[in-house]
Design a protein around this motif. Structure first.
Motif, mmCIF file in Angstrom:
data_model
loop_
_atom_site.group_PDB
_atom_site.id
_atom_site.type_symbol
_atom_site.label_atom_id
_atom_site.label_comp_id
_atom_site.label_asym_id
_atom_site.label_seq_id
_atom_site.Cartn_x
_atom_site.Cartn_y
_atom_site.Cartn_z
ATOM 1 N N THR A 281 0.855 -1.193 0.000
ATOM 2 C CA THR A 281 0.000 0.000 0.000
ATOM 3 C C THR A 281 0.888 1.239 0.000
ATOM 4 N N PHE A 282 0.246 2.393 -0.110
ATOM 5 C CA PHE A 282 0.961 3.659 0.046
ATOM 6 C C PHE A 282 1.015 3.972 1.538
ATOM 7 N N ALA A 283 2.111 3.601 2.214
ATOM 8 C CA ALA A 283 2.203 3.848 3.645
ATOM 9 C C ALA A 283 2.316 5.338 3.943
ATOM 10 N N GLU A 284 2.878 6.089 3.003
ATOM 11 C CA GLU A 284 3.020 7.540 3.159
ATOM 12 C C GLU A 284 3.086 8.162 1.778
ATOM 13 N N ASP A 285 3.010 9.488 1.725
ATOM 14 C CA ASP A 285 3.088 10.164 0.428
ATOM 15 C C ASP A 285 4.464 9.959 -0.193
ATOM 16 N N PRO A 286 4.532 9.653 -1.489
ATOM 17 C CA PRO A 286 5.842 9.546 -2.149
ATOM 18 C C PRO A 286 6.588 10.873 -2.108
ATOM 19 N N THR A 287 7.880 10.788 -2.025
ATOM 20 C CA THR A 287 8.701 11.991 -2.031
ATOM 21 C C THR A 287 8.815 12.544 -3.452
ATOM 22 N N ARG A 288 9.355 13.752 -3.572
ATOM 23 C CA ARG A 288 9.516 14.350 -4.892
ATOM 24 C C ARG A 288 10.369 13.488 -5.825
ATOM 25 N N PRO A 289 11.535 12.957 -5.365
ATOM 26 C CA PRO A 289 12.304 12.062 -6.257
ATOM 27 C C PRO A 289 11.540 10.802 -6.642
ATOM 28 N N GLU A 290 10.729 10.282 -5.707
ATOM 29 C CA GLU A 290 9.945 9.087 -6.030
ATOM 30 C C GLU A 290 8.863 9.401 -7.065
ATOM 31 N N LEU A 291 8.230 10.562 -6.959
ATOM 32 C CA LEU A 291 7.246 10.961 -7.964
ATOM 33 C C LEU A 291 7.890 11.064 -9.340
ATOM 34 N N GLU A 292 9.081 11.645 -9.377
ATOM 35 C CA GLU A 292 9.757 11.820 -10.661
ATOM 36 C C GLU A 292 10.222 10.485 -11.236
ATOM 37 N N ARG A 293 10.510 9.508 -10.389
ATOM 38 C CA ARG A 293 11.011 8.225 -10.869
ATOM 39 C C ARG A 293 9.893 7.265 -11.258
ATOM 40 N N PHE A 294 8.898 7.111 -10.393
ATOM 41 C CA PHE A 294 7.872 6.088 -10.603
ATOM 42 C C PHE A 294 6.611 6.612 -11.288
ATOM 43 N N PHE A 295 6.365 7.910 -11.223
ATOM 44 C CA PHE A 295 5.098 8.445 -11.711
ATOM 45 C C PHE A 295 5.288 9.384 -12.891
ATOM 46 N N PHE A 296 6.415 9.239 -13.582
ATOM 47 C CA PHE A 296 6.635 10.020 -14.807
ATOM 48 C C PHE A 296 6.123 9.216 -15.993
ATOM 49 N N LEU A 297 5.390 9.871 -16.877
ATOM 50 C CA LEU A 297 4.790 9.218 -18.043
ATOM 51 C C LEU A 297 5.625 9.518 -19.276
#
Length: 1002
Positions: free
Chosen positions: A16-32
């Motif tokens: 699950t999402f235990a906490e909000d993703p960090t900015r580097p995690e957003l850029e790595r995993f949630f970039f389209l």
């Protein structure tokens, strides 16, 4: 083995999402990317496009498709909506209106991106191969193995199974690995000798008339520093060696698995080991005995080193110094007379040369005799010749001769040492080992009737400092060898990916730029320069450097310090530890010695009580509470034995170091790239071989040095315990190469450390800028470096200062060896202390000179920054960091106040655990104080106060007037609600200073 090793919170957070993703995690995993966008574009509606993208990125980040695709933090939805150009992100709520849509999209994503089902035969086999392989090769706890399993599945795009399934797989893999380990070790023992398992089990029996088992007796190291204790230490080595455990073929077992098995068995009592089932019992006893064999040898050699230092070297040194001092008045008198006579003679010779006259010897002697009679002058000259030997190292030679006279001190245990089966050598040391083996034969030789001849001695084992003592003893016949000196000498001997030329070219250019900058700034500053160059009468150049004045204290800084200090909440030490644990979970790092889990209720309470007991140096009595199970003496002893140890303390420290770096105000203090290493001394009033004398610090007693590294974020990042007060530079590298956590420091400041060109070279090749504060800065030698093809200019006013040249050819010749040394240090194959001590002995290895030449570049760069005539920032950085270290030591003294600050641990492990606990508590205090200083500064700014950044940078978390260290030890956690802090105090309240303590900063 328990399967439920995850807590309820950890199990719920899985997948699950235990906490909000960090900015580097957003850029790595949630970039389209373009492929993602093309697949998403096949959806017609905005909510389908956003929901599809959400599932696509969720499986990347979490590792599985969520039952509720919308159970994600809202910042993730907004981040994806912005990329897709969807203005209203809330449309995603319509995505689950048709339940099958999410499942259909999940199948499509799985096929498009080649995600594999966990139940598949091929990837299931690969995963089990990885899991069982890692369980076998790594001695880690179940949680760590579980996390690695999750990581492997995510990397290989295998969809995560249910948490209980993966937990059972991990538990099964660890069980199989442990059974394999026990069976393999026990089988090797039986194959070597069928009777060996029974002999090992026999050590668990307690002989009649004794209070402990044979195993417990063999586990106890020597505590006295006497020849008799050394003899017993060697006997202990031979007793353990009699089991001949080196013959066991265990090369297929990872060393860390054997080490972990030995640690677990060492922490278990004899009855528990005896009750263990086979083959586990045989495996544990084998691991313990192999560990004890190596440890017994190390402890015997440590004791030998202490004996050599205290009974031989120091005694001989004092004797030679006393003898030299006794002849000093006679030498001074004779030297004055010879100097006066020579002055007259030189003046007469100059007159003869000036007038071109013939030399009249009679007139020359007549002039000399006006000073003193000829016979007196000749007698004085003879006295000087007799008292000043021709050898350059006369003091060293005299000390070697005095050592030979103390041969009787080591003779009682000489045979035991030389005949011990524990002694062995690498190929390069076979010659030394052969010399050692021959010492008993020399000891039995009656040299009075049959003198020892040079051909009977291995000449290559006699270094220059020993040659006169060995071959020129005036009390022996001509040509005879001093047998005692030979034996003492042999005993003492016991004790970038770029090509090198490119690397050195960079260093030469950098050094050249430093020299040119110094010359330019010296001319630019003129008379106002903080540095001046003086040419002395003998032609030597001397550098005069102004003292560094103290920084002024503006009124704004004084106000801010006082205001913040009064705002910090008052707190007891146990409450502070509980609160820091609520922020960081650092007490979760204390796991059981056996399986890496936590096995008991209220473990944090027991750990806090133990940390207070160890750090405060007060023993268990003040913290024991028989009415509370977590605080009973039996419970605390058990937790101390199985949970509180060096590796768990280091793991807990890592969490505190990371948390400290995340506090906003810390960025005003530094980035962790500057560190200092210094020692804090403790007396040890109990019998132990791990302490050593030092009259300067311990008077007539013995003690230890707690060497600790602190970075510019005011947190301790590493520590180690060393006996006595040895040269700091011999251990600083070891401390730096074994840090608990934090970024690797680039600059390492030390306070008047023992330094040499070689030490600078070792630090440089390992990536550190060694920055000692020189006591004798004016007398330091500067160096320049030149290479063909690189133009280095004239350095103007400092040209004379740069007259010494570095021999870069020696560095180029020995560069491969230097890299091997650096690699051995980084991989912990050799201790820096042992390496530096070996480099400092008489028989020096070839890379030594190369390290010294290489270090001269780093040393000169350091000196050029220190003596900058305009900018004193570098010097102030060093001084500020060393002030931080001193303040931390003062806090350590205040915390460790029990038993008058003396350490009553007889064994090295106990000292390391206690001082490790002290370091951990210091970091917790610093973290707590830093967090509340940050809150106080934020509140002052919110109230409209103008705070200067330079004032904030000079706040310190090492002040502790608000912290109660005396009297109260309550272990009922008093922690604010999650995410909240205690209320700050009102700095204007009148009752705040009832303690009357002067806490004004220096």
């Amino acid at each position: 083995m328990p399967v439920e090793f995850l807590s309820d919170e950890q199990a719920e957070a899985y997948g699950t999402f235990a906490e909000d993703p960090t900015r580097p995690e957003l850029e790595r995993f949630f970039f389209l990317d373009d492929v993602d966008r093309d697949l998403i574009a096949l959806r017609r509606t905005e909510h389908h496009r956003l929901g599809f993208a959400l599932q696509m990125c969720t499986v990347r980040y979490v590792g599985l498709f969520l039952e509720d695709p919308l159970a994600v933090p809202w910042p993730v939805v907004e981040h994806l909506a912005v990329q897709l150009g969807i203005e209203d992100a809330s449309v995603v709520k319509r995505y689950t209106e048709r339940s099958k849509t999410a499942y259909e999209h999940a199948w499509e994503i799985r096929d498009a991106y080649a995600y594999h089902p966990y139940e598949g035969a091929e990837w299931g086999r690969r995963f089990r191969t990885f899991l069982h392989g890692r369980a076998w090769t790594h001695a880690e706890g179940p949680k760590a193995l579980f996390n690695h399993a999750v990581g492997w599945l995510r990397r290989h795009r295998v969809l995560l199974p249910g948490v209980s399934v993966l937990v059972r797989q991990v538990a099964e893999a660890r069980t199989v690995a442990e059974k394999r380990l026990h069976a393999t070790v026990a089988k090797a023992a039986r194959r070597a000798d069928p009777a060996l398992p029974g002999e090992l089990v026999a050590t668990l029996k307690t002989p009649e008339g004794r209070r402990f088992s044979e195993l417990e007796r063999l586990r106890r190291p020597p505590t006295r520093t006497t020849g008799t204790a050394f003899a017993r230490a060697l006997e202990r080595v031979d007793e353990i060696g009699a089991y001949r455990l080196r013959r066991l073929r265990l090369s297929q077992i990872p060393p860390n698995r054997m080490a972990a098995l030995a640690r677990y068995a060492l922490g278990s009592k004899a009855p528990l080991l005896e009750r263990a089932s086979e083959p586990k019992r045989t495996a544990m006893l084998t691991a313990v005995m192999r560990h004890l064999e190596a440890k017994a040898i190390d402890e015997a050699l440590d004791l030998f080193q202490v004996l050599m230092a205290t009974r031989l070297l120091n005694t001989a040194k004092r004797k030679t110094e006393k003898e030299r001092l006794s002849t000093l008045p006679q030498l001074e008198k004779a030297s004055r007379l010879v100097a006066r006579a020579w002055k007259v003679m030189a003046e007469e010779l100059e007159l003869v040369e000036e007038h071109g006259a013939d030399l009249d010897v009679g007139a020359l002697w007549a002039a000399v005799e006006e000073v003193a009679p000829r016979a007196a002058v000749m007698t004085a000259a003879a006295t000087v010749v007799s008292l000043v030997p021709e050898d350059e190292n006369s003091a060293e030679v005299a000390m070697r001769a005095a050592l030979a006279n103390r041969y009787a001190t080591v003779r009682p245990f000489l045979a035991l040492l030389c005949e011990s089966k524990a002694l062995d050598a690498a190929s390069a040391g076979k010659r030394v080992l052969a010399g050692v083996r021959g010492l008993p034969t020399l000891a039995r030789r009656k040299t009075g009737g049959k003198p020892l001849l040079p051909r009977e001695v291995d000449d290559k084992l006699v270094p220059p400092a020993w040659r006169k003592a060995v071959y020129a003893n005036p009390d022996l016949p001509q040509g005879a060898v001093d047998r005692d000196a030979v034996e003492e000498n042999v005993l003492a001997a016991l004790s970038l990916d770029m090509p090198v030329t490119e690397h050195l070219e960079e260093l030469v250019r950098g050094l050249d730029a430093g020299w040119k900058q110094l010359a330019e700034r010296l001319e630019e500053a003129g008379p106002a320069a903080k540095v001046s160059i003086e040419v002395q009468d003998d032609g030597r150049v001397k550098l005069n450097v102004d003292k560094l004045g103290a920084l002024g204290k503006p009124k704004s800084l004084t106000w801010l310090r006082g205001r913040v200090e009064k705002m910090l909440p008052k707190i007891d030490l146990p409450d502070l530890l509980f609160e820091v644990n609520a922020w960081t979970g650092f007490l979760d790092a204390f796991v059981h010695l056996g399986d890496g889990t936590t096995r008991m209720k209220d473990l944090p309470t027991s750990l806090v009580a133990l940390l207070v007991s160890e750090a405060r140096n007060i023993g268990l009595t003040p913290v024991v509470n028989p009415g509370y199970e977590a605080l009973t003496r039996a419970r605390l002893v058990h937790v101390d034995q199985y949970y509180l140890r060096a590796d768990t303390i280091a793991a807990a420290n890592t969490r505190l170091i990371t948390a400290q770096a995340d506090i906003p105000i810390v960025q005003f203090w530094g980035e962790g790239l500057l560190a200092s290493v210094d020692g804090l001394r403790f007396q040890v009033p109990v019998r132990t071989i791990s302490a050593a004398p030092s009259p300067k610090y311990f008077g007539f007693k013995r003690g230890i040095t707690w060497l600790n590294a602190v970075n510019d974020q005011v947190v301790g990042i590493g520590q180690m315990v060393v006996p006595g007060t040895p040269r700091d530079s011999l251990h600083i590298l070891d401390a730096l190469l074994n840090l608990d956590g934090g970024v690797k420091p680039e600059m390492v400041a030390t306070d008047n450390a023992s330094y040499s060109d070689m030490v600078f070279g070792l630090f440089k090749i390992l990536g550190y800028n060694f920055s000692p504060r020189f006591r004798d800065l004016d007398d330091q030698r500067f160096w320049r470096a030149t290479m063909s093809g690189i133009e280095t200019g004239n350095y103007g006013p400092v040209e004379e200062l740069a007259r010494n040249r570095v021999n870069l050819n020696k560095v180029i010749t020995h560069w491969p060896d230097m890299l091997k040394v650096a690699g051995s240090l980084v991989t912990n194959q050799v201790r820096a202390y042992d390496l530096l001590r070996m480099f400092g002995r008489d028989g020096r290895p070839t890379p030594l000179g190369a390290f010294a030449e290489y270090g001269r570049i780093a040393k000169t760069e350091h000196l050029l920054r220190v003596v900058d005539p305009v900018d004193d920032t570098y010097r102030r950085q060093m001084n500020r960091q060393l002030t931080v270290q001193e303040s931390r030591h003062k806090l350590a003294r205040d915390v460790c106040h029990g038993k008058r600050g003396t350490i009553h641990q007889a064994y090295r492990d106990g000292m390391e655990d206690q001082l490790g606990a002290l370091g951990l508590v210091l970091n917790a205090i610093v973290l707590w104080t830093t967090k509340y200083i940050d809150a106080a500064v934020a509140q002052l700014r919110a109230e409209g106060h103008e705070l200067r950044d330079e004032d904030i940078a000079r706040l310190s978390p090492l002040k502790h007037r608000n912290l109660n260290l005396l009297g109260r030890y309550s272990f009922t956690a008093s922690v604010p609600a999650a995410g909240a802090l205690r209320p700050l105090r009102d700095p204007d309240a009148q009752e705040l200073d009832e303690d009357g303590e002067d806490g004004s900063p220096g």
